[in-house]
Enzyme design. Structure first.
Site, PDB file in Angstrom:
ATOM      1  N   CYS A   1      25.557 -11.454  69.466  1.00 30.96           N
ATOM      2  CA  CYS A   1      26.106 -12.103  70.657  1.00 30.96           C
ATOM      3  C   CYS A   1      25.186 -13.248  71.111  1.00 30.96           C
ATOM      4  O   CYS A   1      25.025 -14.226  70.385  1.00 30.96           O
ATOM      5  CB  CYS A   1      26.371 -11.074  71.759  1.00 30.96           C
ATOM      6  SG  CYS A   1      27.394 -11.719  73.098  1.00 30.96           S
TER       7      CYS A   1
ATOM      8  N   HIS B   1      29.996  -7.616  69.027  1.00 27.98           N
ATOM      9  CA  HIS B   1      29.040  -6.522  69.219  1.00 27.98           C
ATOM     10  C   HIS B   1      29.328  -5.423  68.198  1.00 27.98           C
ATOM     11  O   HIS B   1      30.200  -4.587  68.429  1.00 27.98           O
ATOM     12  CB  HIS B   1      29.171  -5.950  70.634  1.00 27.98           C
ATOM     13  CG  HIS B   1      28.580  -6.831  71.681  1.00 27.98           C
ATOM     14  ND1 HIS B   1      27.247  -6.801  72.023  1.00 27.98           N
ATOM     15  CD2 HIS B   1      29.150  -7.790  72.446  1.00 27.98           C
ATOM     16  CE1 HIS B   1      27.022  -7.693  72.971  1.00 27.98           C
ATOM     17  NE2 HIS B   1      28.161  -8.310  73.243  1.00 27.98           N
TER      18      HIS B   1
ATOM     19  N   GLU C   1      27.695  -2.837  67.620  1.00 27.39           N
ATOM     20  CA  GLU C   1      27.378  -1.527  68.219  1.00 27.39           C
ATOM     21  C   GLU C   1      28.493  -1.005  69.122  1.00 27.39           C
ATOM     22  O   GLU C   1      28.480   0.158  69.516  1.00 27.39           O
ATOM     23  CB  GLU C   1      26.043  -1.613  68.988  1.00 27.39           C
ATOM     24  CG  GLU C   1      26.079  -2.314  70.327  1.00 27.39           C
ATOM     25  CD  GLU C   1      26.079  -3.840  70.293  1.00 27.39           C
ATOM     26  OE1 GLU C   1      25.963  -4.421  71.373  1.00 27.39           O
ATOM     27  OE2 GLU C   1      26.195  -4.440  69.203  1.00 27.39           O
TER      28      GLU C   1
END
Length: 195
Positions: A77, A175, A177
């Site tokens: 990001c 992202h 994650e």
């Protein structure tokens, strides 16, 4: 495997650590240049404003360390955006790894882009086992233009670079994650990359 997560006060690092834990690895949050230089893999997360984040990197001296890293580095990001030359956000000079400007989405786009979108034109070992048009999670108002180092694109009003790679540096606008099984696979692929 020693995984350093760069600590400069501008990252959503807990979710990155949890994602690594799910893969069976530990990510260690660090601002120590020696530890970062000697890690096997480096993750450079980022959430927040580009100018404030670059100020923190300069104050800590990490702006001098990141560009000289030789192991695989993954910017996430804002971390990816800071690896670029320049960001319109706060008129900020970046680290200059990727020769591209980060621009604000046009006013006719709903800003920020927030939620799930697809990735296309996948071109890197980072995306081994990932199909075209898989969904990933994004939250951003600024984007990197497509350049020769683009390894994935996303459409949000316009086509932009949702992932970049140059030498040992990788960057993803999304992202991983927070991107479910797809993101976990991408993180796992990053950890497998050998240079």
């Amino acid at each position: 495997m020693k995984i350093a997560i760069i600590d400069y006060g501008a990252g959503n690092v807990k979710s990155v650590q949890f994602a690594l834990n799910r893969l069976g690895f530990e990510g260690i949050l660090s601002a120590d240049p020696a530890f970062i230089l000697n890690a096997d893999k480096v993750i450079f997360p980022g959430v927040g404003a580009a100018n404030a984040a670059m100020k923190k990197l300069r104050e800590s001296g990490l702006d001098q360390i990141i560009p000289i890293l030789k192991q695989p580095v993954l910017g996430i990001c804002l971390g990816m955006q800071l690896l670029c030359n320049y960001s319109e956000e706060g008129n900020t000079d970046g680290l200059g790894i990727f020769d591209v400007a980060v621009k604000k989405f046009p006013a006719d786009n709903k800003i920020p882009q927030m939620g799930w979108n697809t990735i296309h034109n996948l071109k890197s070992p980072l995306f081994d086992g990932i199909s075209e048009n898989e969904y990933v999670y994004l939250v951003h108002s600024f984007y990197a233009e497509k350049i020769e180092n683009t390894i994935a694109t996303t459409k949000y009003g316009l086509d932009y670079a949702s992932a970049l790679q140059k030498d040992n540096f990788f960057g993803v606008q999304f992202h991983p994650e927070k991107s479910g099984k797809t993101g976990e696979k991408i993180l796992g692929n990053f950890l497998k990359i050998e240079l």
